[in-house]
Structures are given as C-alpha cells and as structure tokens.
Write an enzyme that holds these catalytic residues in place. Sequence first.
Site, short mmCIF file in Angstrom:
data_model
loop_
_atom_site.label_atom_id
_atom_site.label_comp_id
_atom_site.label_asym_id
_atom_site.label_seq_id
_atom_site.Cartn_x
_atom_site.Cartn_y
_atom_site.Cartn_z
N ASP A 224 3.52 -3.87 -0.35
CA ASP A 224 2.37 -3.71 0.47
C ASP A 224 2.77 -3.26 1.85
OD1 ASP A 224 1.50 -5.83 -1.77
OD2 ASP A 224 -0.12 -4.60 -1.03
N LYS A 235 3.26 -8.90 -3.31
CA LYS A 235 2.43 -9.81 -4.09
C LYS A 235 3.27 -11.07 -4.24
CE LYS A 235 -0.94 -9.89 -5.19
NZ LYS A 235 -1.98 -10.35 -4.20
O1 MRU Z 1 -3.61 -8.33 -3.87
P1 MRU Z 1 -3.32 -6.82 -4.32
O2 MRU Z 1 -3.62 -6.83 -5.93
O3 MRU Z 1 -3.77 -5.73 -3.54
O4 MRU Z 1 -1.68 -6.94 -4.25
C1 MRU Z 1 -1.22 -5.83 -4.67
C2 MRU Z 1 0.35 -5.70 -4.66
O5 MRU Z 1 1.29 -6.69 -4.17
C3 MRU Z 1 1.08 -4.65 -5.15
O6 MRU Z 1 2.32 -4.98 -5.92
C4 MRU Z 1 1.42 -3.63 -4.08
O7 MRU Z 1 0.25 -3.32 -3.59
C5 MRU Z 1 2.09 -2.46 -4.79
S1 MRU Z 1 0.93 -1.35 -5.42
C6 MRU Z 1 1.55 0.08 -5.94
#
Ligand code: MRU
Length: 329
Positions: A224, A235
């Site tokens: 992220d 995540k």
């Molecule tokens: O809370 P989320 O579902 O938006 O978190 C997403 C993630 O952590 C993904 O692993 C990250 O955005 C990479 S997406 C290509």
Amino acid sequence: VRTIDWVDGGVEIIDQTALPARTVTRRLSTVNELVAAIQTLAVRGAPALGVAGALGVALAARQYREEALAGAVLRLETARPTAVNLARGVQRAAARLAAGPDAVLAEALAVRDEEIASSAAMAARGADLVTELCGPAPRLLTHCNTGGLATVVGGTALGVVAELHRRGALRGVVVSETRPLLQGARLTAWELGQLGIGYQLAVDGAGPFLMAQGMVDAVILGADRICANGDVINKVGTYAHALGAQRAGIPFLVVAPESTVDSATPSGADVKIEDRSPSEVLSFAGTLVAPAGAGAINPAFDITPHDLVTAIVTDRRTLRPDPAFSGKM
Ligand code: MRU
C-alpha cells in the site's frame, strides 16, 4: 472486466463486498457515494484506490464549486489514510481543477491507463524474477488480494502469479485467507478460479509453518506504500509472513507500481496505519464470535522492515534491498 472505470459520466465499480457470491456492478454518481464505497472496501487495493481518488475528483468537478469543491476533494483524499495511491491520485487530478472538468477527467483517465500499463510491466518483470530465484516450478504463497480487483485489470503480485501460470512455470499457490475481511479467501480465490489457476486456501497463521515445512518456495504480495528506506506497508499479516520467510530462508517478494512508492516518507514509522472498526474482528459474516462486550484492536495494515524484503518489483525497477539500502527508493 475493469474493476473501476468512468462510464457515461459516472464511476462504475465491481462491488468487492458482494464477491464471491455475486458479481455486482455499481454506479457511483456522487462524491459521497464514492467515499462510502472506498471506506466500506467496495473498491479497494492501492492502485484501484488511486484511480478511484482521481475519478472522484472528476465527479467533484462536475458536482461542486469553490469551498464545497475543496471539501469534496479533501473527503476523497482522506477517505482512507494508508495507501499512498489514494491521496496521490486525488492530488494529481485536483491539480487540473483550474483547467476545468474535462481536464480533470483527462488526468484521471491517465491515472487509470498508467495503472493498466504498470500491471502488464510488473507481471513480466516479476515472473522473470521468480523463475530466476525459485526455478521453473515454484510454490508461492500470497496474502490479501493483489489481482485485477485491486488494480484496474491484471494486478500486482497476482498478476505475476497469472503470468507464471501462462508460462507453465507455476507449481502451486497458497492463498492466505486475510482476516478479518477475507480479501484472500473471498477475492484472490475467486480471481484465481476465474483464471483457471489451482490454489489452496490457508488460515493466516499457517503461512510461517508451511514455509518452515518446505511447502512454499517464495512469498509474493503487494504493498500500500513503500517508504524511502524500502519499508513496506501492506495488509496486516504481511510482517508475520516476512518473518516466516526469513526464518525459512525463502524469498520475500513485493510487487507494486511506482505509484505506490512514497520517497517523501522516510520509513514505515512515519506512516499512518488505518485502524478499522473492532466490529470487523468481533463478528464473522454478521454473527458475533466473541463474548458480548469483548474489546478488539483492528489495524488494517502492518510495517515490514526493508531488511526482511528480498526484492521489490515495480513497473520500472527490480530492487534488492540489502543492509545498506536505506533511503534508496
Ligand atoms: O484494505 P485493502 O483491501 O485495501 O488492502 C489492500 C492490500 O493490502 C493490498 O495487498 C495492497 O493494496 C496491494 S494491491 C495491489
């Protein structure tokens, strides 16, 4: 199918809260609807959030003027705090506001098109690296959802998995279920099914054990935000997988577009980690799974220090952090 796009003067998304039971397309015609979709994770994943933010400014430019417009831009920018793509997408489109709504939309569509191109570049670069590090038939573990749903089409880490499958260079995939909102079980498993790629689902806590047992050859996941020193925000559960990979002596690979690299933020310690509602932990599918009145803590992301990362693959670079890596992004 694109997970998010601009269609007939509004934003269309695949509603990720309805998957895997139903594939629902939702039309979002106002900024408030889009902000709610972002906050409920109907649209999610760092690159998709960048596109959502930019398209949201295009909506705002048609809906509001002056102070109300500035307020709408701020609501979009701060809808979720951790993925750098969201604020970046909003700021890019907002920088064109003075040139009028059409210029804003053109910039937002450029953000969308760049993410589509980035996915393709990462898939090829990442697949080459996995084959180099793990040989022709690796068993990979992935966490959360990093496929087309999280980008626009294609994906980051899951795009690499798909490319390896296309090349006949993949032996298996373990999908970490990703509590509490099950992006792995609900979304990654669904996407792999659509692609005809076999997988095994595992509870989050099983990952390090499977690595120690020699059942996984590499961990591959997204980000992220990647800080200037190479720290990876992703995540929650990512850090545990990184520790497991280090202990097992297997590669820990991060695949993310340059739009997720935040060289203005020195390290993971400087990033706001989103705290989500305790109810997501205390309930499962609407049923309370803890004693009434139980407390819970629900960080949506964690910080993986750069020294646990074997390589970061972007659409333009393959970086291999080492102890002297600090400040290189
Ligand atoms: O809370 P989320 O579902 O938006 O978190 C997403 C993630 O952590 C993904 O692993 C990250 O955005 C990479 S997406 C290509």
